[in-house]
Design an enzyme around this catalytic site. Structure first.
Site, PDB file in Angstrom:
ATOM      1  CE  LYS A   1      10.962  20.538 -11.015  1.00  0.00           C
ATOM      2  NZ  LYS A   1      10.069  19.674 -10.280  1.00  0.00           N
TER       3      LYS A   1
ATOM      4  CB  SER B   1      12.799  22.979 -14.680  1.00  0.00           C
ATOM      5  OG  SER B   1      11.995  24.134 -14.762  1.00  0.00           O
TER       6      SER B   1
ATOM      7  CD  GLU C   1       8.293  12.537 -14.844  1.00  0.00           C
ATOM      8  OE1 GLU C   1       8.135  13.362 -15.772  1.00  0.00           O
ATOM      9  OE2 GLU C   1       8.561  12.872 -13.677  1.00  0.00           O
TER      10      GLU C   1
ATOM     11  CG  HIS D   1      -1.649  -1.252   1.460  1.00  0.00           C
ATOM     12  ND1 HIS D   1      -2.816  -1.598   0.818  1.00  0.00           N
ATOM     13  CD2 HIS D   1      -1.327  -2.298   2.250  1.00  0.00           C
ATOM     14  CE1 HIS D   1      -3.198  -2.807   1.226  1.00  0.00           C
ATOM     15  NE2 HIS D   1      -2.308  -3.258   2.083  1.00  0.00           N
TER      16      HIS D   1
END
Ligand code: ARG
Length: 461
Positions: free
Chosen positions: A283, A277, A290, A156
């Site tokens: 970043k 970024s 992704e 979980h």
């Protein structure tokens, strides 16, 4: 507008119809396979006495010439041809004249395209096999390195019990081993030759289909000509296996993204596999992971698309089947790209062992072991569960872990606890005692790693 079938037509095809029907823009990917299949066909026609030796030699020379001219860039595959089959045949006739018109004897584009697609998928399966083996070897290498790298195991997405990084990676090792076996399995079923099925009902020529099959390393000819031209299950099986690979890569990517986050910091992706970024200078984003996760959708899309295309088609060939190509080509290329990049990404990532270990310690992942301690001292498990639950509450209250709670507090909840509780719930003990096969303990892991070692040796033969 070069068309092979113009004979019975009195009018030109409407331009829009021509474009709608044409497939050259994508089936040009089947060029090498189309030449290979045509050469095998011609060799068989000559061996069966349907063409002369001299005709065979001339046609083969012409086909080889087209192949090398396209490969060296002096001949372009252009949209003036309807499909790749028309391109090859028209160019052959241009090149060698009348005898070129004999190439298509005893063949239909229906069995021709069925063959080309099969050859293409078969070639690509070999590349997928290679890339999966590379990924498996990389995961195996990481597993060997991280037998003692403790980390929390989750259920979980909540810390559950301590495991090791080798153990966590081992789960993916098993998934990708099954993916590889699926690819090899599909290869076996796919490996029959449809050429000789004709349009749907075979031909009246005495074709030697066994020879055609053998010339292209197939296990034999397909046994029903209607099935031969209209079966696309092997593509669907391939897309299904590709979807499964993507599902596994996507889950793994999701974990990499979580582990690489500021909050977790279990790993750090290499600069070469991260992106920045345009606005936030701090970043370093896990875009590759992704994208792998994101591209899963298009591979599933290809599977759903072809299943849907095929579901209502009566036997035998129908033009709907031309729709098997674009999504399949895209899915294969997508999975190959993902496998390659994903392997590079995990091969270069930094594993932050200390952060993993600290996280495992702070999450009460040893609570089950504390309960087991009580059970080993005669307390029924259900009572032990409740006692440790109370201890966890105390720890949360005080902001400490079970490892740091004083013995007096343990004893206040249950007199059974003694000083050896700390040893019993240490991270090392928790993991190292779990040594049944498949568990994270180092003895079990070493056994699995040696099984995998033998497996990798076996598949590299
Ligand atoms: N381009 C077609 C396909 O991909 C193959 C040609 C067969 N066409 C035909 N009208 N019989 O399926």
């Amino acid at each position: 507008m070069a068309q092979l079938w113009g004979g019975r037509f009195t009018k030109e095809t409407d331009r829009l119809v021509y474009n709608f029907n044409a497939s050259i823009s994508f089936d040009k990917k089947l060029f090498a396979q189309d030449i290979r299949g045509s050469k095998a066909h011609v060799t068989m026609l000559a061996a069966s006495g349907i063409l002369t030796q001299a005709e065979e030699t001339e046609i083969i020379k012409g086909l080889d010439g087209i192949l090398s001219d396209v490969e060296n860039g002096s001949l372009a595959i252009t949209s003036e041809y309807e499909d790749i089959h028309s391109f090859v045949e028209a160019n052959l006739i241009d090149r060698i004249g009348e005898v070129g018109k004999k190439l298509h004897t005893g063949r239909s584009r229906n069995d021709q395209v069925a063959l080309d697609m099969r050859l293409y998928c078969r070639d690509e399966l070999l590349e997928l096999e290679y890339l999966l083996k590379k990924l498996l070897t990389t995961i195996h290498g990481l597993m060997k390195e991280h037998i003692y790298t403790y980390m929390p195991g989750f259920t979980h997405l909540q810390k559950a019990q301590p495991v090791t990084f080798a153990h966590h990676l081992g789960a993916y090792m098993e998934m990708f081993k099954r993916d590889l076996s699926r690819i090899l399995d599909i290869y076996k079923r796919m490996n029959v030759c449809p050429l000789g099925s004709g349009a749907l009902a075979g031909t009246t020529y005495p074709l030697d289909r066994e020879l055609t099959a053998a010339l292209m390393d197939f296990d034999g000819p397909s046994l029903n000509s209607m099935d031969g031209v209209s079966d696309r299950d092997y593509v669907i099986e391939l897309l299904s296996a590709l979807s499964m690979i993507m599902m596994h890569l996507s889950r793994f990517s999701e974990e990499i993204i979580i582990w690489n986050s500021n909050e977790y910091q279990f790993i750090e992706l290499d600069d070469a596999y991260s992106t920045g970024s345009s606005i936030m200078p701090q970043k370093k984003n896990p875009d590759i992971a992704e994208l792998v996760r994101g591209k899963t959708g298009r591979v599933y899309g290809a599977l759903t698309s072809l299943l849907t295309t095929m579901k209502g088609i009566p036997l035998a060939y129908n033009k709907d089947m031309q729709e098997d190509k674009e999504f399949t080509f895209d899915a294969i290329d997508t999975v190959k790209g993902c496998l390659l990049l994903f392997t590079g990404m995990i091969n270069t990532m930094k594993v932050k062992k200390e952060n993993m270990k600290t996280s495992a310690k702070n999450g009460f992942t040893n609570a089950t072991d504390a309960a087991d301690y009580l059970v080993n001292h005669g307390v029924p498990f259900r009572d032990a569960h409740s006692i440790v639950g109370q201890l966890v509450l105390r720890c949360i209250d005080k902001g400490v872990s079970l490892d740091d709670l004083p013995l007096e507090e343990y004893k206040e909840v249950s007199p059974v606890f003694e000083n050896d509780i700390y040893e019993a719930i240490s991270m090392e003990t928790c993991v190292n005692k779990r040594n049944t096969i498949g568990a994270p303990g180092p003895d079990a892991m070493k056994k699995v790693i040696s099984i995998n070692e033998a497996y990798l040796k076996d598949i590299s033969k």
